[in-house]
Scaffold this active site. Sequence first.
Site, PDB file in Angstrom:
ATOM      1  CG  ASP A  70      25.540  40.900 -29.547  1.00 46.09           C
ATOM      2  OD1 ASP A  70      25.833  39.778 -29.097  1.00 46.09           O
ATOM      3  OD2 ASP A  70      26.177  41.461 -30.445  1.00 46.09           O
TER       4      ASP A  70
ATOM      5  NE  ARG B 112      27.493  39.801 -32.428  1.00 45.89           N
ATOM      6  CZ  ARG B 112      28.738  39.498 -32.080  1.00 45.89           C
ATOM      7  NH1 ARG B 112      29.578  39.039 -32.960  1.00 45.89           N
ATOM      8  NH2 ARG B 112      29.160  39.655 -30.840  1.00 45.89           N
TER       9      ARG B 112
ATOM     10  CD  GLN C 158      24.831  47.913 -31.935  1.00 47.34           C
ATOM     11  OE1 GLN C 158      24.016  48.608 -32.521  1.00 47.34           O
ATOM     12  NE2 GLN C 158      26.123  48.140 -31.972  1.00 47.34           N
TER      13      GLN C 158
ATOM     14  CE1 TYR D 293      31.001  36.937 -35.291  1.00 49.94           C
ATOM     15  CE2 TYR D 293      29.281  36.922 -36.947  1.00 49.94           C
ATOM     16  CZ  TYR D 293      29.663  36.969 -35.628  1.00 49.94           C
ATOM     17  OH  TYR D 293      28.721  37.042 -34.646  1.00 49.94           O
TER      18      TYR D 293
ATOM     19  CB  SER E  10      28.268  42.560 -27.888  1.00 51.66           C
ATOM     20  OG  SER E  10      28.422  42.348 -29.252  1.00 51.66           O
TER      21      SER E  10
END
Length: 381
Positions: A130, A122, A127, A231, A133
């Site tokens: 991803d 992450r 990004q 996380y 996401s």
Amino acid sequence: MTAIAILTEKAEGEHRVAMTPTNVSRFAKLGIAVLVESGAGRAAGIPDEAFVAQGAEIVPRADALARADVLAAVRAPEPADLQGLRAGTRLIGGLARYADPARIQGYAALGIEAMALELLPRTTRAQSMDILSSQANLAGYHAVVRAATELNRCLPMMTTAAGTIPAAKAFVMGVGVAGLQAIATARRLGAVVSATDVRPETREQIVSLGAKPVFEEIRDGDMVTAAAGGYAGEMSDGYRQRQAELVSNHIGTQDIVVTTALIPGRPAPRLVSDAQIAAMKPGSVIVDLAVENGGNVEGSVLGQVAERHGVLIVGLANGAARLAFDASNLFARNCYNFIEAFWDKSEKALKMPADDQLIEAVLLTQGGRVVHPRFSPAPAA
Ligand code: NAD
């Protein structure tokens, strides 16, 4: 010329596809040919002609397999369905979601380089690639829309000649990517929204979306497993008990509860017990987005609507696939961004060095072996 191929997804209920027409033209600009199995986009509402209009070639499955240098897939294909791929072909996509060691061994046996994009770190660099996401965002939206359609009330406050209807109350448990979108969606639909998480930094995010944070203070010793990379870790029994008390009082007043809480590498934490469901108003709706990882809610059933104490519990499986058109576009863009990051424009070739942080994170198999530490068989004692 390097070719990227796309097949029809075979998993039940999987309507998404790993390539969309907009992304065909992006690949074409790089000099990468796109091969699409005939009918691959149909379930996502994308006809073959739309791919052709952007320069893709529609081919039978066997041809796609034989000619692919890269195969992109939303969900992990079975190795038996990949016969015909050349050794060294790269398979990219959502391969680790239901990590099955036998399947990964099967990829090794085919001699392909399988890369699981869910394992990307992450980080800012990753990004735009991803897939967790992009898909979680849509699932969070869909969870609220689904709850709204199951609920026997409306979400916004309404003033009518026959009287005023108060706004419904929605509570989001777990404020990661899906949870943030669930909050935003419930707010847009006019509900009064509150939310909770174990990560204290989410408090500010909840407030910035116009929702009320409902928080149990984290004390020393509450976190049982270390949390890394933003996380959550597993929480102590003491924390769970305090959180349960706080939540019990709160959910009894809610019309909608959306749960999204996950802990990487572990079963989803249990957040709502049967006793807490019994405290809710009949007709309330709970949507459990963690149902595929064991569920946050007691009694939630994968892919079904269960009823307990008059409360509907939606075990929402693969929420993003319900929005297959948009989900496919975002997924395909993630795949494009991943490929583009390793595309050598002058040599017109893919260069994926094994010591690159992203490749290291996603590479499951190479040279006929399982190379990812999470999936390698334990060495013989
Ligand atoms: P996730 O799907 O792993 O978990 C969902 C949420 O559940 C998390 O917010 C987690 O804290 C929460 N949770 C776990 N146990 C809980 C409990 N007992 N009670 C309540 N909530 C609980 O999360 P995610 O959406 O994948 O996001 C994880 C992290 O990654 C976040 O910090 C997010 O901001 C970050 N992230 C970073 C990037 C990036 O920088 N590229 C991209 C996406 C996400």
